[in-house]
Design an enzyme around this catalytic site. Structure first.
Site, mmCIF file in Angstrom:
data_model
loop_
_atom_site.group_PDB
_atom_site.id
_atom_site.type_symbol
_atom_site.label_atom_id
_atom_site.label_comp_id
_atom_site.label_asym_id
_atom_site.label_seq_id
_atom_site.Cartn_x
_atom_site.Cartn_y
_atom_site.Cartn_z
ATOM 1 N NE ARG A 104 -3.718 1.926 2.804
ATOM 2 C CZ ARG A 104 -4.981 1.996 2.380
ATOM 3 N NH1 ARG A 104 -5.467 1.018 1.632
ATOM 4 N NH2 ARG A 104 -5.744 3.022 2.696
ATOM 5 C CG HIS A 131 -8.216 0.803 -3.487
ATOM 6 N ND1 HIS A 131 -7.682 -0.383 -3.008
ATOM 7 C CD2 HIS A 131 -8.738 1.439 -2.392
ATOM 8 C CE1 HIS A 131 -7.858 -0.458 -1.710
ATOM 9 N NE2 HIS A 131 -8.493 0.625 -1.300
ATOM 10 C CB CYS A 266 -13.961 2.973 -1.004
ATOM 11 S SG CYS A 266 -13.291 4.645 -1.181
ATOM 12 N NE ARG A 294 -11.191 -4.144 0.540
ATOM 13 C CZ ARG A 294 -10.254 -3.221 0.793
ATOM 14 N NH1 ARG A 294 -10.585 -2.053 1.325
ATOM 15 N NH2 ARG A 294 -8.988 -3.450 0.491
#
Length: 307
Positions: A104, A131, A266, A294
């Site tokens: 990330r 993403h 999100c 997720r």
């Protein structure tokens, strides 16, 4: 066999996305006590985060553990890159210890540098450009709520950022009608728009970029937004908030969409900026379903790339 990486949704086929959706549904419905599928037994996965995180970090750590593996969190502040070690050297060393890397970071180019130098799979946990793991989870949420993806109209309202890019890439692959509504100064990347327009046509969908949020919301099956000020843009906050004020998802905008519209974000959300608290907590919101999804999607991703 060449090493597999997940750097953006553009690299995935329709069949691969469909497999991930099916597999995520399997993991979501499976009993937590089930032992029939533990593809990461004996494997270790590094979570290398330059940007802070809640959902991505926790969902990947739990997913690795549930699949029988060992997650290792690595902050950029705690490794030798902070003292000048190169990405190339670090990637080669970590490849000797780990079976996969979730990264990330900021620049997409930096992620690609990691992928070039690592001999283990690299998964994009977020960059400023893409993403993919988030959008795969979002497609799962839409599929659960609507029973299909193809032909649905998804209107993204706000900044032409990494979420907009990955929504265009994912939506184009599954035949959705994706409309991005953003100010002229905050358009999505031109090359990504052109590439996804062509992909969408082949799959029976469409990609369109406009500036009018009301027009975008007309007849939408899904309304989606993201923060107006992302990590690293804090100095621009006041100017951005002024520019994006007409792009707020509120009750008036929701009323322009279909009666059963899904509202998505999100997270994290800045309530009262890009979305009102009333809409976020209202009957159309599936925002926390997105967050829940997720986890099973990370399990499917890890099985596919690291297992």
């Amino acid at each position: 066999m060449p090493k597999r990486d997940l750097l953006s949704l553009a690299s995935l086929s329709v069949e691969q996305i469909e497999w991930l959706l099916r597999r995520a549904q399997y993991y979501k419905n499976r009993s937590r006590a089930a032992k029939e599928s533990l593809p990461l037994v004996g494997r270790s996965v590094g979570l290398l985060f330059e940007k802070s995180s809640t959902r991505t970090r926790v969902s990947f750590e739990v997913a690795v553990t549930r699949l029988g593996g060992h997650p290792i969190f690595l902050s950029f502040d705690d490794i030798q890159i902070k003292r000048g070690e190169t990405i190339g050297d670090t990637a080669r060393v970590l490849s000797g210890y780990l079976d996969g890397l979730v990264i990330r970071t900021y620049e997409q180019e930096k992620l690609e540098d990691w992928a070039r130098n690592a001999s283990i799979p690299v998964i994009n946990g977020l960059t400023d450009l893409h993403h993919p793991c988030q959008i795969l989870s979002d497609l799962l949420t839409i599929l659960e709520k609507r029973g299909k993806l193809k032909g649905l109209k998804l209107a993204y309202i706000g900044d032409g950022n990494n979420i907009a890019h990955s929504l265009m890439e994912g939506g184009a692959k599954v035949g959705m009608k994706v409309v991005i509504a953003c100010p002229k100064k905050f358009l999505p990347h031109h090359n990504i728009v052109k590439e996804t327009e062509e992909v969408a046509r082949k799959n029976g969908g469409s990609v369109e970029v406009i500036h009018d949020p009301v027009k975008a919301a007309e007849g939408a099956d899904i309304l989606y937004t993201d923060v107006w000020v992302s990590m690293g843009q804090e100095k621009e906050k006041q100017a951005r908030v002024r520019t994006f004020k007409p792009y707020q998802i509120n009750q008036k905008l929701v009323a322009r969409a279909k009666p059963d519209v899904l509202v998505m974000h999100c997270l994290p959300a800045h309530r009262g900026e890009e979305i009102t608290a009333e809409v976020m907590e209202g009957p159309h919101s599936v925002i926390f379903d997105q967050a829940d999804n997720r986890l099973p999607m990370q399990e499917a991703i890890l099985e596919r790339w690291v297992g």
